[in-house]
Design an enzyme around this catalytic site. Sequence first.
Site, short mmCIF file in Angstrom:
data_model
loop_
_atom_site.label_atom_id
_atom_site.label_comp_id
_atom_site.label_asym_id
_atom_site.label_seq_id
_atom_site.Cartn_x
_atom_site.Cartn_y
_atom_site.Cartn_z
N LYS A 250 71.46 -41.80 -71.91
CA LYS A 250 70.18 -41.15 -72.17
C LYS A 250 69.93 -41.12 -73.67
O LYS A 250 70.87 -40.94 -74.45
CB LYS A 250 70.23 -39.69 -71.69
CG LYS A 250 70.11 -39.50 -70.20
CD LYS A 250 70.09 -38.02 -69.86
CE LYS A 250 70.12 -37.80 -68.36
NZ LYS A 250 68.91 -38.24 -67.65
N ARG A 324 72.19 -39.05 -57.04
CA ARG A 324 72.03 -39.55 -55.67
C ARG A 324 73.32 -40.18 -55.15
O ARG A 324 73.56 -40.21 -53.95
CB ARG A 324 70.83 -40.51 -55.61
CG ARG A 324 70.99 -41.76 -56.40
CD ARG A 324 69.67 -42.47 -56.63
NE ARG A 324 68.85 -41.80 -57.66
CZ ARG A 324 67.63 -42.18 -58.00
NH1 ARG A 324 67.06 -43.18 -57.38
NH2 ARG A 324 66.97 -41.52 -58.94
N1 BES Z 1 69.55 -35.40 -64.08
C1 BES Z 1 68.56 -36.39 -64.17
C2 BES Z 1 67.17 -35.89 -63.75
C3 BES Z 1 66.53 -34.82 -64.60
C4 BES Z 1 65.61 -35.17 -65.58
C5 BES Z 1 66.80 -33.50 -64.39
C6 BES Z 1 65.00 -34.18 -66.32
C7 BES Z 1 66.20 -32.51 -65.15
C8 BES Z 1 65.29 -32.86 -66.11
C9 BES Z 1 68.91 -37.58 -63.28
O1 BES Z 1 70.24 -37.81 -63.07
C10 BES Z 1 68.32 -38.79 -63.92
O2 BES Z 1 68.72 -39.10 -65.00
N2 BES Z 1 67.38 -39.44 -63.24
C11 BES Z 1 66.72 -40.57 -63.75
C12 BES Z 1 66.61 -41.58 -62.63
C13 BES Z 1 66.18 -42.95 -63.08
C14 BES Z 1 67.28 -43.62 -63.87
C15 BES Z 1 65.83 -43.77 -61.87
C16 BES Z 1 65.33 -40.15 -64.24
O3 BES Z 1 64.73 -39.29 -63.60
O4 BES Z 1 64.89 -40.67 -65.24
ZN ZN Z 2 71.11 -39.03 -64.61
#
Ligand code: BES
Ligand code: ZN
Length: 474
Positions: A250, A324
């Site tokens: 990230k 997931r």
């Molecule tokens: N933990 C994150 C989702 C999240 C984002 C929670 C903002 C709380 C606040 C999750 O694991 C994630 O990173 N999801 C990605 C998925 C993508 C790579 C398909 C996302 O939402 O960007």
């Molecule tokens: Zn994530």
Amino acid sequence: MKIIASQKQGEVKIILLKDRVIPKDLSKDEKKELEFYGFEGEGSCLVGQSKKFFIGLEKYDYEFSNALSDAIANAICSLKKMKIKSISIEVEKEEEIKKICLGILLGAYSYEEFKSKKNEITLKEVYLNSNKLDEKILQEQILESEILATSINHTRDLVNTPPQQATPEYIAKYAENLAKSIGFECQIYNEEFLKKEKMEAFLAVARASVHKPYLVHLSYKPKDTKGQKLPKFVFVGKGLTYDSGGLSLKPGDYMTTMKADKSGACAVIGILEAVAKFGIKAEVHGILGLAENMIGGNAYKPDDILRARNQKTIEVRNTDAEGRLVLADCLSFASDLKPDFLIDLATLTGACVVGLGDYTSGIMGYDKKLQEEFAKVAFRVGELTGILPFNPYLRKLLKSEVADLCNIPSSRYGSAITAGMFLGEFVEETLKDKWLHLDIAGPAYVEKAWGVNPFGASGIGVRACVEFIKSKVK
Ligand code: BES
Ligand code: ZN
Ligand code: ZN
């Protein structure tokens, strides 16, 4: 803070202005002071002389809104800064009791564990005055609110605990201690067990972290059931104690607050705490998928193909879509318990926050009626939700050329839904209509105060799920 059913007057008296109407029987001085502050019923105002704290309520509709709790929570934030020991508030209707109590108990919360100088709060007692309501009912509802608020505040504490402290092991031990102290079961499963269960998806996510993963199974059954058949609920919580994104790292800005990626698991612990303390006549299980998503030479990679516990293969194309993967194996494990209701709570997607905003959880699943029912119950207790509908066209976006499924969709549009549909593939066929997925990514952790919630963790999901269980139990 202690709430007491009593006719005693506090040092400051809260006056609720329904429909923002300022009462006519105020003294001249009080009227003058309100005028001086330019207070016309909007927001709140303290009249120093008579020590009355006026709160304006716009739409006084306690049945369908949370305005009362929110206003009380807001008032408590101001009142707890004052050097007073007690306040009092008049309750008129039975339906108001819990709204007021939760406003007080949830509104007064703040997380100060790591502050060298803690706020000194002198306000310790809140008197609920009522000459109309039965004292027994008042006391019962105060007690119920205290149990619920304590569970929610414990969930908030756990989510707010920073990731160097709140590791998977820490959360597992916390759950074990809680279970012991209240009296429900807690089984902690380590990496060996995950291997034995062939939870390759869960294991892959956890592999690069120095903190080992755990699957925790909490279970509660009431004591004297006399052979009664009890409804069985299973809650599954995403417990990523930190989500760096893994090799699909990230950006820095998006990484902060990812300690809150364990909010689903922490909410499940809170649900069990409340259910066990209430002694609810239901069998309730909690499955926590605890892991940390990190980078390292040993990390799982985009291009890996994993075989989940239910034998489906998953092509990893993004290691940040890790929740997931953990939940896939947890949902398969939870399916074996053959629940009447299977509900997962997860901070699963940023897309859900984009779609619904910070304050609303996404509800997904295959049974429309069940989703609507849950949404209604949640709203009744002040949790906002929005139903995000599955459809077969979006499902196609999860197709992989090399495995059964891909962990990210081929289009970013509708990503909260495709994430939900991915989870659906790991819920056993016969349970699909009994399953709900709650994406709590928005409201679980907000970096400003809102409603009854302070900066940080909200404990979202606990109230709605406990109320949902109650709605199903005779
Ligand atoms: N933990 C994150 C989702 C999240 C984002 C929670 C903002 C709380 C606040 C999750 O694991 C994630 O990173 N999801 C990605 C998925 C993508 C790579 C398909 C996302 O939402 O960007
Ligand atoms: Zn994530
Ligand atoms: Zn995550």
